[in-house]
Design an enzyme around this catalytic site. Structure first.
Site, mmCIF file in Angstrom:
data_model
loop_
_atom_site.group_PDB
_atom_site.id
_atom_site.type_symbol
_atom_site.label_atom_id
_atom_site.label_comp_id
_atom_site.label_asym_id
_atom_site.label_seq_id
_atom_site.Cartn_x
_atom_site.Cartn_y
_atom_site.Cartn_z
ATOM 1 N N ASP A 42 0.876 -1.227 0.002
ATOM 2 C CA ASP A 42 -0.047 -0.072 -0.096
ATOM 3 C C ASP A 42 1.082 1.142 0.082
ATOM 4 O O ASP A 42 2.014 1.123 0.242
ATOM 5 C CB ASP A 42 -0.962 -0.265 1.197
ATOM 6 N N SER A 43 0.245 2.519 -0.325
ATOM 7 C CA SER A 43 1.075 3.465 -0.077
ATOM 8 C C SER A 43 1.348 3.988 1.456
ATOM 9 O O SER A 43 2.422 4.731 1.615
ATOM 10 C CB SER A 43 0.338 5.035 -0.636
ATOM 11 N N CYS A 105 -4.435 -1.414 -1.640
ATOM 12 C CA CYS A 105 -4.663 -0.093 -2.145
ATOM 13 C C CYS A 105 -5.471 0.157 -3.228
ATOM 14 O O CYS A 105 -5.206 -0.281 -4.301
ATOM 15 C CB CYS A 105 -3.215 0.399 -2.468
ATOM 16 N N GLU A 185 -2.814 8.631 7.978
ATOM 17 C CA GLU A 185 -1.428 8.236 8.113
ATOM 18 C C GLU A 185 -0.717 8.805 9.010
ATOM 19 O O GLU A 185 0.313 8.065 9.636
ATOM 20 C CB GLU A 185 -0.700 8.575 6.579
ATOM 21 N N CYS A 221 -11.076 3.247 0.068
ATOM 22 C CA CYS A 221 -9.618 3.674 0.266
ATOM 23 C C CYS A 221 -9.325 2.951 1.588
ATOM 24 O O CYS A 221 -9.843 2.906 2.703
ATOM 25 C CB CYS A 221 -9.478 4.910 0.590
ATOM 26 N N HIS A 223 -7.139 3.051 3.715
ATOM 27 C CA HIS A 223 -6.740 3.862 5.098
ATOM 28 C C HIS A 223 -8.254 4.176 5.751
ATOM 29 O O HIS A 223 -7.900 4.283 6.968
ATOM 30 C CB HIS A 223 -6.083 5.114 4.528
HETATM 31 N N1 DGL Z 1 -4.599 3.446 0.850
HETATM 32 C C1 DGL Z 1 -4.982 3.798 -0.319
HETATM 33 C C2 DGL Z 1 -6.043 3.531 -1.173
HETATM 34 O O1 DGL Z 1 -6.616 2.627 -0.869
HETATM 35 C C3 DGL Z 1 -3.985 4.844 -0.816
HETATM 36 C C4 DGL Z 1 -4.239 6.143 -0.125
HETATM 37 C C5 DGL Z 1 -3.199 7.348 -0.686
HETATM 38 O O2 DGL Z 1 -2.060 7.138 -0.872
HETATM 39 O O3 DGL Z 1 -3.789 8.269 -1.350
HETATM 40 O O4 DGL Z 1 -6.559 4.304 -1.999
#
Ligand code: DGL
Length: 328
Positions: A42-43, A105, A185, A221, A223
């Protein structure tokens, strides 16, 4: 090894490493013991929500997670950058010897999944969008679904397409909420700043009468499940919250089973499970699974967030630093 007879025409197995092949010499398609880890990326910390669900469902599987916290957020980047970063992370995991990769992600799934599958055909890639869309389509009763995702995910149209594939009659309201990612984050899971940012981004969904509202909110997302309660508090109990993390973990289990990539004793609730639909008990795990966490960012902060999500210090022993080429 396996006592079953060798079938005359062994099925082609996905990316069976020499080590795994040697460990199961003569065993084609029966109780394959593939103890290689499953890779996740993931990011940043968001994909840990997928990892947690996967570990609950697949307690015998080893995992390796790579979070690109140093370069988050992905959701405000160009498609080219996301594809480039996603390929780098996938290559790291492939070099580590994973048997499958979960793109934990939504942004990377939306933008890079076809490229990754084409570039690395030996590795099964599991994305989070199709499973999330299927779960949301099954959840709605009034046919109206809100999708909360990053700008790049919304721009890709991946959720729109996936939801329409599930049911063309669905009405879909997509809301871009990239600004929530850096807050999550940084660990602001219940803070006043996050609450007010969430209330703001949800206005298109909350500022209409209850009768016109969506009845299902898809957290598109990975996150966002960190702050699930904050999203829920904006709607009361009028909206079902579905997240792609939980849905993708279920798909991962199926992919491992179909590709005969399961570790012995790995799963709960599949045909390999003892007592399920009359199948024999699975092999017991001979090696305890291992779990590695790697981040390109700050290991201390990453660990704190992982502990808060997994709910125990013991579940998160160490976090390793991984330097992506651009940083080194
Ligand atoms: N957690 C990620 C997602 O599901 C990326 C969020 C990001 O880095 O902008 O999209």
């Amino acid at each position: 090894t396996c006592a079953l007879p060798i079938s005359p025409q062994p099925p082609v197995l996905h990316s069976l490493s020499n080590a795994a092949a040697a460990a199961c010499a003569g065993c084609y398609g029966h109780t394959m013991a593939d103890t290689r880890p499953i890779g996740f990326f993931d990011s940043g910390v968001g994909g840990l929500t997928v990892l947690r669900e996967a570990q609950l469902r697949l307690p015998g599987e080893s995992t390796i997670y790579l979070g690109d916290s140093a370069r988050h957020p992905y959701g405000t980047r160009s498609d080219e950058e996301v594809v480039h970063f996603a390929s780098e992370l996938a290559e790291v995991l492939i070099r580590e010897g994973v048997k499958a990769i979960v793109i934990a992600c939504n942004t990377a799934t939306a933008v890079a999944l076809p490229t990754l599958r084409t570039r690395y055909p030996e590795t099964p890639f599991i994305g989070v969008i199709r499973p999330g869309a299927a779960a949301a389509a099954l959840s709605t009763r009034n046919g109206r679904i809100g999708v909360l995702a990053t700008a790049a995910t919304v721009r890709s149209g991946a959720y729109f397409t996936a939801l329409k594939d599930e049911n063309p009659a669905l009405q879909i309201v997509q809301v871009a909420a990239s600004e929530l990612v850096p807050l999550i984050e940084q660990g602001e899971h219940g803070s006043a700043a996050l609450r007010s940012a969430v209330a703001q981004v949800l206005l298109p969904l909350t500022s209409i009468t209850v009768a016109q509202r969506v009845d299902t909110l898809l957290l598109g997302c990975t996150h966002f499940p960190f702050a699930r309660e904050v999203f829920a508090s904006c709607f009361g109990d009028t909206v079902a919250i579905v997240d792609s993390a939980t849905a993708a973990a279920g798909t991962l289990r199926e992919v491992l089973a179909v590709n005969q990539l399961e570790s012995p004793g790995s799963s709960r609730g599949t045909a390999a499970d003892a007592g399920y639909a009359g199948h024999a008990a699975p092999e017991r795990a001979s090696i305890a699974p291992t779990h590695r966490l790697l981040t390109t960012g700050d290991t201390v902060q990453f660990r704190q967030l992982a502990v808060s999500l997994f709910g125990s210090e013991r579940a998160v022993e160490t976090v390793e630093q991984y330097k992506v080429p651009a940083q080194s």
